[in-house]
Design a protein around this motif. Sequence first.
Motif, PDB file in Angstrom:
ATOM      1  N   GLU A 201       0.827  -1.202   0.000  1.00 32.07           N
ATOM      2  CA  GLU A 201       0.000   0.000   0.000  1.00 32.07           C
ATOM      3  C   GLU A 201       0.862   1.253   0.000  1.00 32.07           C
ATOM      4  O   GLU A 201       0.555   2.228  -0.705  1.00 32.07           O
ATOM      5  N   MET A 202       1.936   1.236   0.755  1.00 29.74           N
ATOM      6  CA  MET A 202       2.836   2.390   0.767  1.00 29.74           C
ATOM      7  C   MET A 202       3.501   2.568  -0.605  1.00 29.74           C
ATOM      8  O   MET A 202       3.687   3.695  -1.067  1.00 29.74           O
ATOM      9  N   LEU A 203       3.841   1.470  -1.259  1.00 32.77           N
ATOM     10  CA  LEU A 203       4.428   1.559  -2.603  1.00 32.77           C
ATOM     11  C   LEU A 203       3.422   2.131  -3.594  1.00 32.77           C
ATOM     12  O   LEU A 203       3.781   2.908  -4.492  1.00 32.77           O
ATOM     13  N   SER A 204       2.155   1.758  -3.455  1.00 31.56           N
ATOM     14  CA  SER A 204       1.118   2.284  -4.331  1.00 31.56           C
ATOM     15  C   SER A 204       0.971   3.789  -4.131  1.00 31.56           C
ATOM     16  O   SER A 204       0.799   4.549  -5.102  1.00 31.56           O
ATOM     17  N   ILE A 205       1.032   4.223  -2.882  1.00 31.47           N
ATOM     18  CA  ILE A 205       0.945   5.661  -2.584  1.00 31.47           C
ATOM     19  C   ILE A 205       2.162   6.387  -3.164  1.00 31.47           C
ATOM     20  O   ILE A 205       2.036   7.469  -3.767  1.00 31.47           O
ATOM     21  N   GLN A 206       3.334   5.791  -2.983  1.00 36.88           N
ATOM     22  CA  GLN A 206       4.549   6.391  -3.534  1.00 36.88           C
ATOM     23  C   GLN A 206       4.453   6.540  -5.057  1.00 36.88           C
ATOM     24  O   GLN A 206       4.811   7.589  -5.619  1.00 36.88           O
ATOM     25  N   LYS A 207       3.936   5.513  -5.722  1.00 41.29           N
ATOM     26  CA  LYS A 207       3.793   5.549  -7.185  1.00 41.29           C
ATOM     27  C   LYS A 207       2.841   6.665  -7.605  1.00 41.29           C
ATOM     28  O   LYS A 207       3.087   7.389  -8.582  1.00 41.29           O
TER      29      LYS A 207
ATOM     30  N   PHE B 291      -8.183   7.635  -7.100  1.00 43.26           N
ATOM     31  CA  PHE B 291      -7.076   6.976  -6.413  1.00 43.26           C
ATOM     32  C   PHE B 291      -7.434   6.697  -4.961  1.00 43.26           C
ATOM     33  O   PHE B 291      -7.136   5.617  -4.421  1.00 43.26           O
ATOM     34  N   LEU B 292      -8.079   7.658  -4.307  1.00 40.18           N
ATOM     35  CA  LEU B 292      -8.415   7.499  -2.900  1.00 40.18           C
ATOM     36  C   LEU B 292      -9.296   6.275  -2.664  1.00 40.18           C
ATOM     37  O   LEU B 292      -9.100   5.530  -1.700  1.00 40.18           O
ATOM     38  N   HIS B 293     -10.234   6.052  -3.563  1.00 42.20           N
ATOM     39  CA  HIS B 293     -11.201   4.975  -3.338  1.00 42.20           C
ATOM     40  C   HIS B 293     -10.937   3.715  -4.159  1.00 42.20           C
ATOM     41  O   HIS B 293     -11.485   2.650  -3.840  1.00 42.20           O
ATOM     42  N   LYS B 294     -10.125   3.804  -5.181  1.00 49.28           N
ATOM     43  CA  LYS B 294      -9.884   2.630  -6.022  1.00 49.28           C
ATOM     44  C   LYS B 294      -8.412   2.282  -6.161  1.00 49.28           C
ATOM     45  O   LYS B 294      -8.072   1.288  -6.809  1.00 49.28           O
ATOM     46  N   GLY B 295      -7.529   3.073  -5.574  1.00 52.86           N
ATOM     47  CA  GLY B 295      -6.099   2.862  -5.773  1.00 52.86           C
ATOM     48  C   GLY B 295      -5.478   1.840  -4.839  1.00 52.86           C
ATOM     49  O   GLY B 295      -4.320   1.479  -5.001  1.00 52.86           O
ATOM     50  N   ILE B 296      -6.226   1.358  -3.867  1.00 50.60           N
ATOM     51  CA  ILE B 296      -5.665   0.409  -2.914  1.00 50.60           C
ATOM     52  C   ILE B 296      -5.350  -0.914  -3.595  1.00 50.60           C
ATOM     53  O   ILE B 296      -6.184  -1.478  -4.308  1.00 50.60           O
ATOM     54  N   PRO B 297      -4.141  -1.450  -3.427  1.00 49.75           N
ATOM     55  CA  PRO B 297      -3.816  -2.732  -4.039  1.00 49.75           C
ATOM     56  C   PRO B 297      -4.571  -3.870  -3.355  1.00 49.75           C
ATOM     57  O   PRO B 297      -4.803  -3.826  -2.152  1.00 49.75           O
TER      58      PRO B 297
END
Length: 954
Positions: free
Chosen positions: A197-203, A571-577
């Motif tokens: 999840e942190m990597l997804s946020i970083q991306k 991203f906020l609602h659908k970006g979670i891996p």
Amino acid sequence: MYSRIEVFFKDEIPDPLGNNIRSEIEAFNFSGVTNVRVRQVYIIFGNADKNVLDAIAQKLLVDAITQDYQILDFGHLISDFGHHIVEISRKPGVMDPIEQSVLKALRDIGINIDGVKTAQKYLIDGNISNEAIRSIATKVLANTKIEDIFIYPETPSYDHGNIQYSFKKQIIPLLHADNKQLEEISARGQLSLNLQEMLSIQKYFRSIKREPTDVELETIAQTWSEHCVHKTFKGIIDFGGKKIDNLLKNTIMKATSELNKPWCVSVFKDNAGIVHFDNNYNICFKVETHNHPSAIEPYGGANTGVGGVIRDVMGTGLGGKPILNTDVFCFGIPDTPLDNVPKGALHPKRIFKGVVAGVRDYGNRMGIPTANGAIFFDERYIGNPLVFCGTVGLIPKNKCQKDAHPNDLIVVAGGRTGRDGIHGATFSSAELHEQSEQMSGGAVQIGNAITEKALLDVLLQARDKGLYNCITDCGAGGLSSAIGEMGQDLGALVNLEKVPLKYEGLSYTEIWISEAQERMVLAVPPEKENDILDLFKAENVEATVIGRFTNDKILRLFYNFHLVGEIEMDFLHKGIPRLERKATWHRPVFEEPALPEKEDFGTDLKKILSSWNVCSKEWVIRQYDHEVQGGSVLKPLQGIHNDGPGDACIVTPVLGSKKGIIVSNGMNPRYGDIDPYHMASSAIDEALRQIIAVGGSLEQVALLDNFCWGNTNKHDRLGSLVRAAQACYDIAVAYGTPFISGKDSLNNEFVTDKETIVIPPTLLISAISVMEDVRNAVSMDIKAPGNLVYIVGLTRPELGGSHYYYIHGYKGNNVPKVDPVLGKKVMNALSQATKCRIVMSCHDCSEGGLAVAAAEMAFAGGYGMSLNLSGVITEGPIHRNDTILFSESNSRFIVEVRPEHQKEFEMITKDVPCGLIGKVTSEPFLKIHGLNNKLVVRENIYDLKESWQSPLRW
């Protein structure tokens, strides 16, 4: 400058609070205390002279008949010599509803002061050391997570000043962080986000070429928390080589979809599920958990658990009216020795009493009956209690849909925002440990039911006037989640400096994620702004415009014209891996006991009746108001003395109508130790048979699930969760009972320096049924001598996980199973009999089996029973009396029928297992003859009742 008013009972009048504290001290094995007196302290800030202070005391604080008071200034705090003196007050920033009430009352009578703070002063007499007094203060009198302790001659310091906040936009260096640094950022910020999840946020932030702000990271963490998004249930699970893509969708929701009941109005998409009731109204129902906060601060955690689920109903559709509360608790063993309580955990009895008080006060003060529930005990709940709070609401049929529109104003209404509740959602998504009290004390909220009652009343007026388009509550994640969810398909612009605060000093991030209680968010058309604000002002409820919904799908946060957050809603609602996990489950094998045959099982019956999970919960139940709102038909306690254990409650939501609703629940964590599939099956069966037992039917029954599990990162724990969810699908479909709502709470573990204490797999099933005619209600107490007694349903040799095995120190393996085909036939037949009004009393067989059910019916009704086990219908021959007495097989009922209705009853039940086992007698004895016709139980019903009532006679 401040003065003190100390209020206390006159010397000649007993001090009930002091006496209760003294008994609590004795219960914790502190000896030598001879007397305790309690003083309620009010610290008055400002230049109030003695005349003003006398007026405050006499007009507001003191009952002149029973109480007296003293006025002290700063220099004369120690007014009571010869006592040990302990004073307890709330820590700075911890909300105290009494303070708010006193301030309002003073304004109402025309007295203006700068502020109020409250404290409790304990005068303790006896031959007891200072060290023991310190232990009493920390273990009995105060909760150090939210309260300060002063032991005289210490001088209490009262901070009435405000913390000043100087704006500084916080940037988190994330773009170039390595994996270890990303995990450290999550841990340091209590974000509870994993590496993926942190990597997804970083991306994401790399793609927009900037570093995130602190409030942006917090917003994502709240939205992506396990508590809010249920990512384990919605992830991809490899279970024994089979891929399950979204466990929730493939079990719980799948059952509802396949059943496709036309009376399901709204399921799995709002704050609560909604079902059809009558031509004018629908019914909504939600059950939530508030486990971790209740472990840290039992009163506040449970208090706000109730307040939160009430707001779920208030925020369902365009707003429901709460008509009923239900609660289920799981605690450690109440008489656990102090030395066995893990460091950092509160004693189970302390948690028990605090939780009950929190639930009691909120429901009673809001005027909502608390009429259904259960309590379970197990040593594995010692560091992590479970607190389930549910609310049923009544909502007009034309107010069940809602949508925010572009340019709608964002209005926050109700309580003010404080520092309480920070990181509640992320805190609830992590394990507890001995440092949780220090690290997460701010996650605990303190509720104010009076504020929420005023908010509810004005909201219902605004709803009926059509003054808003959408509403939701500020629960987990606070404004972050509420506005984020409402604006998911729109976008939102929020001015955080406009949010009303309890006190100065909050940063923009704290304002955004605070879970301070009693707040709702509304989407208001611009043309109705003045109307709704005027209505709220007229009812003395605060409402403030803090922004608007947009149409660009971007969340923008401002603080005094500074842009502090900007995130794309997609991203906020659908970006979670998606989580991908493996799950395994292997059936454990326990020792199967070979208990010797006995001639008398009276002692065993008494032991089961007095066991923690069977004994009377009257001490708890009588603290709740069951009568408020006037709709109660069948209450929790029944019988000639109103102290027998009812199966379910019945209320009439619309006064004057004969149509009602039945609410019940089912849960047995001990079965889960053997097989979570059969635990879940049995929980559904129990909830359904309780509805049948009080006169209901399966025609319109909806279910709610609440899963509380350990750390599902562990393969075996996730496997047991999968197995329980699969049972929910199978049994719900077979019975024709859809799920309409639910909630999961994972990571319920307590980590010590020696071990990890994992709660037993725990599934609460709540059921709600529409009853066409409440005059068909049936209570569980037997009614008259000479009436016939039947057992309906099939008894099997199923003692695994039973209370009979438990009192002998075993678990066994033959856990009760559900045959839904037979169970449905049994329940339909009994439902037909109750509609014909030929059933005098009925009680389902659950914990303790036939023997316990019969004993409870007997002592509740005040009559005896003469029964014979040879009349029990069994699956194959059963040769042991104890098996028939104490088997906990599902889908079984003890039924009382008048002799003149014997033929009619037996005709109705001719196609299901039904055995005539005896009759009601006038003499007060429960007599049960065994398979060889010899007496195996002969006990006075009042001795049985004493065994049942004595454990929790606190």
